[in-house]
Write a protein that holds these residues in place. Structure first.
Motif, PDB file in Angstrom:
ATOM      1  N   THR A   1      47.931  49.279  33.403  1.00 25.79           N
ATOM      2  CA  THR A   1      47.643  47.819  33.170  1.00 25.79           C
ATOM      3  C   THR A   1      46.149  47.395  33.251  1.00 25.79           C
TER       4      THR A   1
ATOM      5  N   ALA B   1      42.369  44.991  32.273  1.00 27.75           N
ATOM      6  CA  ALA B   1      41.672  43.871  32.548  1.00 27.75           C
ATOM      7  C   ALA B   1      41.246  43.405  31.000  1.00 27.75           C
TER       8      ALA B   1
ATOM      9  N   PRO C   1      45.814  40.434  32.461  1.00 29.58           N
ATOM     10  CA  PRO C   1      46.392  41.897  32.806  1.00 29.58           C
ATOM     11  C   PRO C   1      47.473  42.420  32.047  1.00 29.58           C
TER      12      PRO C   1
ATOM     13  N   LEU D   1      42.676  47.146  38.608  1.00 29.66           N
ATOM     14  CA  LEU D   1      42.809  47.290  37.081  1.00 29.66           C
ATOM     15  C   LEU D   1      41.654  48.361  36.640  1.00 29.66           C
TER      16      LEU D   1
END
Length: 397
Positions: free
Chosen positions: A73, A75, A62, A108
Motif C-alpha cells: 500500500t 502513498a 493509500p 506507507l
C-alpha cells in the motif's frame, strides 16, 4: 498574512477543486462535484490557505502498487497545485513535507506519482522509476511479420459492460509487472464518463473485449479525423494481446493509429513486418519516493540471493538518512540499519530509480550519482534488483 497549512475539509472542497482547475488550465464546473467528492472520501488533502482561500493543494491516497514479488500500500500523491500568484514561496515544499511525514507515520513505505514537470520532485526525494512509450503507425504499414492465431473471440461492448469487466481484467494483468497502481472507482468513472465527452463534443469511447472461456482482455479507443487513438489495452495472455492489437490496427477508414502509453518492453516492435513503421516516443512515467527505506527494501523480492550495504542520503525525510544492510532473495528480504561500512552510497531519489527493476545501478554510477566503495558491489546490486518485465502502470496519480 502568513500562509496557513491544514487539512482540507468538506467545507473547503469546492474552493480547493476550483483552485486545482485553474492551476491545470480548465474552468471549474460546480455542477460536476460528484466525482471530486468521491476522490475526497478516499484520501487526505492538505491545503495552503491565504486567509480563507486555498492557494495550494496536495492529495494523498493509500492505493496498492505492485513491487517485484508482490504489492504494497503506497502513498499515492496527486492533484498537486500551487497558484501562480503564490509560487516560489515554499508552499509546495511545506505541503510535501507534511504529506510524506503523514505517510511515514501511517507505515506507507513508498510514494508514487505522475510528474507534470520532470525537475520538480527530485528535490523531495522522488526518482524516475519507470518509463512509458507512445506509438504512431501508418495503418497500411501495420502488418504482422507472422500470422497469429487465437482461440477466442472479439466483440464490441457498451459502456455498462465495460464498467464491469475493465477493473477485473486490470487487476489480473497486474501480476508479474512492478509499478502498477490499482485504481479506485472514481478513476474508472472518469475513464467511462461518455456523457461528459458528448457534452464537450469530444470523440466517443469505443470498447471491445476478447474472451475465451472467460474475458482475457479488453481495450478502448477513440476516433477523430482518420486517427484511431488507443487509450487502454489490457491483456491477460499473449493471445489476447495479439488479438486486441490486430483488431485496433484493422479498423476501417483509419489512416493512423496512435497508442497513448505502453511499457517500454512491449512486444509490438518484434511483431511487425516493418518495425520502422512504428514511431516511438519514450517518456518518464511513474516517479517514486522511498518513504521508509528499510521497509520499502524489505517489501520486495530480489532476482538472486545477495547482500549489500547501502548508505542513503536523505535530507528531506531525515529518518531515512543512514546505512542499511539489505539481505535479499527470490523469496523475500530483510533490511535493517547497520554500522557496517557501506558498499555503495547514493541519495534516496537515486535509490528509487532501480527499486522497481526498471533501471540498473551501473548507469547511475557512470553518471556520478552512485559511489561504489566495494569492488563488484554495483554488479551485485544490478543483479539483485533486476526484473524480467519493465515496470509500468496504466494509471498515474
Amino acid at each position: 498574512m502568513p500562509i496557513e497549512y491544514r487539512p482540507i475539509t468538506e467545507d473547503d472542497l469546492v474552493a480547493a477543486t476550483r483552485t486545482q482547475s485553474w492551476a491545470f488550465g480548465s474552468h471549474f464546473d460546480e455542477s460536476r462535484m460528484d466525482n471530486p467528492r468521491e476522490w475526497f472520501e478516499l484520501g487526505d488533502y492538505i491545503g495552503a490557505f491565504d486567509g480563507s482561500d486555498p492557494v495550494g493543494v496536495t492529495e494523498l491516497f493509500p492505493f496498492d502498487i505492485t513491487v517485484p514479488g508482490g504489492s504494497v500500500t503506497a502513498a499515492c500523491i496527486g492533484g498537486v497545485t500551487v497558484l501562480p500568484s503564490h509560487r516560489r514561496r515554499g508552499l509546495l515544499t511545506e505541503m510535501m513535507k507534511r504529506q510524506l511525514t503523514e505517510a511515514y507515520e501511517r507505515g506507507l513505505p513508498v510514494s508514487p506519482l505522475g510528474a507534470s514537470e520532470a525537475p520538480i520532485y527530485g528535490r523531495y526525494g522522488y526518482g524516475k522509476a519507470s518509463e512509458g512509450e507512445g506509438w504512431k503507425i501508418d495503418r497500411h504499414r501495420a502488418a504482422f511479420r507472422q500470422d497469429y492465431t487465437w482461440d477466442g473471440s472479439i466483440k464490441m461492448i457498451e459502456t455498462e459492460r465495460a464498467r464491469e469487466i475493465f477493473p477485473k481484467v486490470y487487476r489480473r494483468t497486474g501480476k508479474g509487472r512492478a509499478g502498477i497502481i490499482q485504481p479506485p472507482k472514481p478513476w474508472w468513472h472518469d475513464e467511462f464518463d461518455d456523457s461528459s465527452r458528448r457534452k464537450k463534443n469530444q470523440p466517443a469511447n469505443f470498447y471491445v473485449e476478447y474472451r475465451e472461456d472467460d474475458v482475457e482482455g479488453c481495450a478502448y479507443y477513440r476516433i477523430k479525423d482518420g486517427t484511431l487513438s488507443v487509450w487502454m489495452l489490457l491483456a491477460c495472455t499473449d493471445a489476447a494481446y495479439a488479438a486486441l492489437l490486430r483488431y485496433c490496427l484493422d479498423v476501417d477508414l483509419i489512416k493512423t493509429i496512435q497508442v497513448w502509453s505502453r511499457p517500454v518492453d512491449d512486444p509490438l516492435i518484434w511483431m511487425l513486418h516493418d518495425p520502422r513503421a512504428l514511431k516511438r516516443r519514450i517518456f518518464d512515467w511513474v516517479w517514486l519516493r522511498l518513504v521508509d527505506v528499510p521497509k520499502a527494501l524489505s517489501s520486495r523480492t530480489y532476482a538472486i540471493d545477495g547482500e549489500i550495504v547501502i548508505k542513503v542520503r536523505d535530507s528531506f525525510c531525515p529518518w531515512n538518512d543512514g546505512t542499511y544492510q539489505l539481505t535479499g532473495s527470490p523469496s523475500g528480504a530483510i533490511c535493517k540499519a547497520t554500522t557496517k561500512s557501506s558498499d555503495i552510497t547514493l541519495s534516496v531519489d537515486d535509490l528509487a530509480v532501480p527499486y522497481l527493476g526498471g533501471f540498473p545501478f551501473t548507469p547511475l554510477a557512470r553518471a556520478g550519482r552512485v559511489e561504489e566503495h566495494t569492488s563488484g558491489a554495483l554488479l551485485r546490486a544490478d543483479a539483485m534488483f533486476a526484473t524480467q518485465l519493465k515496470p509500468w502502470s496504466p494509471m498515474l496519480t
